[in-house]
Design a protein around this motif. Sequence first.
Motif, PDB file in Angstrom:
ATOM      1  N   GLU A  64     -17.152   1.153 -41.005  1.00 33.43           N
ATOM      2  CA  GLU A  64     -16.800   0.345 -39.772  1.00 33.43           C
ATOM      3  C   GLU A  64     -17.589   1.284 -38.399  1.00 33.43           C
ATOM      4  N   LEU A  65     -17.941   2.556 -38.779  1.00 34.30           N
ATOM      5  CA  LEU A  65     -18.633   3.406 -37.686  1.00 34.30           C
ATOM      6  C   LEU A  65     -20.068   2.691 -37.554  1.00 34.30           C
ATOM      7  N   VAL A  66     -20.696   2.273 -38.597  1.00 31.10           N
ATOM      8  CA  VAL A  66     -21.971   1.696 -38.867  1.00 31.10           C
ATOM      9  C   VAL A  66     -21.924   0.411 -37.915  1.00 31.10           C
ATOM     10  N   ILE A  67     -20.677  -0.526 -38.067  1.00 26.43           N
ATOM     11  CA  ILE A  67     -20.865  -1.858 -37.298  1.00 26.43           C
ATOM     12  C   ILE A  67     -20.392  -1.537 -36.027  1.00 26.43           C
ATOM     13  N   GLU A  68     -19.820  -0.536 -35.514  1.00 26.35           N
ATOM     14  CA  GLU A  68     -19.403  -0.179 -34.256  1.00 26.35           C
ATOM     15  C   GLU A  68     -20.763   0.261 -33.705  1.00 26.35           C
ATOM     16  N   MET A  69     -21.303   0.988 -34.171  1.00 28.37           N
ATOM     17  CA  MET A  69     -22.832   1.365 -33.430  1.00 28.37           C
ATOM     18  C   MET A  69     -23.716   0.160 -33.442  1.00 28.37           C
ATOM     19  N   GLY A  70     -23.738  -0.608 -34.337  1.00 31.27           N
ATOM     20  CA  GLY A  70     -24.630  -1.820 -34.404  1.00 31.27           C
ATOM     21  C   GLY A  70     -23.935  -2.881 -33.166  1.00 31.27           C
ATOM     22  N   LEU A  71     -22.798  -2.947 -33.007  1.00 28.30           N
ATOM     23  CA  LEU A  71     -22.441  -3.757 -32.070  1.00 28.30           C
ATOM     24  C   LEU A  71     -22.514  -3.231 -30.579  1.00 28.30           C
ATOM     25  N   ALA A 111     -22.691   6.139 -44.870  1.00 27.54           N
ATOM     26  CA  ALA A 111     -22.160   4.959 -45.490  1.00 27.54           C
ATOM     27  C   ALA A 111     -22.439   4.501 -46.788  1.00 27.54           C
ATOM     28  N   SER A 112     -23.831   4.304 -46.729  1.00 23.69           N
ATOM     29  CA  SER A 112     -24.280   3.869 -48.291  1.00 23.69           C
ATOM     30  C   SER A 112     -24.064   5.059 -49.376  1.00 23.69           C
TER      31      SER A 112
END
Length: 322
Positions: A107-114, A47-48
């Motif tokens: 968004e995928l990183v956010i979902e994995m963190g959630l 993502a970065s």
Amino acid sequence: MSIAHYESFLLNNVSTISTLESSLRSLTWFLPGRFKDAELASETLSASLNMMSMYHDTLLARIVQSDPKYRPLIPFSLHTRFTRAWADKNSRYKWAARMLETIRFTELVIEMGLRRKVSAKNRYRGIIILELIKAILRFILLRITRRPLISPPIPERDIDPTTLPSSTETSPTLAPSSPPSSLPETPDHLKNNRVPLPQHTPLAVPPPPRSDIGIEEYLLPKALTTASVKPPLSLVRSYSSPQEWLSEVVYILRPLVYATLLFSDRKSNRPLITILAMELVSRSLRRNVPPSATLERSEYAKRDRDMLWYLFRGTIWESYTR
């Protein structure tokens, strides 16, 4: 201050952009499975990297716009012409498109963190918030352009950084990205040498191969089309009927409706059937596009291909595809 130094470094060594991105991208292939939460670290790095590539694209566009003599080897694509024209014309379009792409990258990183930190109920709430923000941004783009949304809404990179002229200033740590403009002088003991060397057979240039392609077949791909000479903002025709607007609104609301239905009912087929029905309704309300509207036809063809992903979702995957 550090960002200014970084921009100055890239502007003076534009050929290093591809090297920097490819080096970071190769790391994402080696991280998964190496340590705990390696998948999250790999996706964060990916993502970065996407964010950095989007930032580099703005720098490359700045270099191209500042050099009036620059002519690309390959003309810009219709997608790049259309999205860049809207970004230059309307600042709200530019920032809404960048925010939408930023969410898409992260968004995928956010979902994995959630998934790791919060409960399933709060995770779906976070996903609904993300989809709500994306829907709002898409409606902003739709209101500005009054045309079908083109994906992605920002210009893609059609520029090879190695072909761009670098600044006259060079980095003290790297060699200049372009060769010197003047060749070295001929040594004195060779200036009066007028005897040509015999041509060696392996070095001889072979005759060009003969081709059986006719003149028309050769010239047809090189001919200009109507889309090539149209103004960028005219590549996609604006909406003119409520049916066309309704088609795009239904298409934009699909992900938000799907996330909302999953929050309340994750075990039945209702969410999947609902968004599949919305997809078909949006497609049936879609306007007929003439063959000359190349960009709009390619966007609709991409949407039709994306419908194949339904074969890998929910009960369709469990009971049919698998």
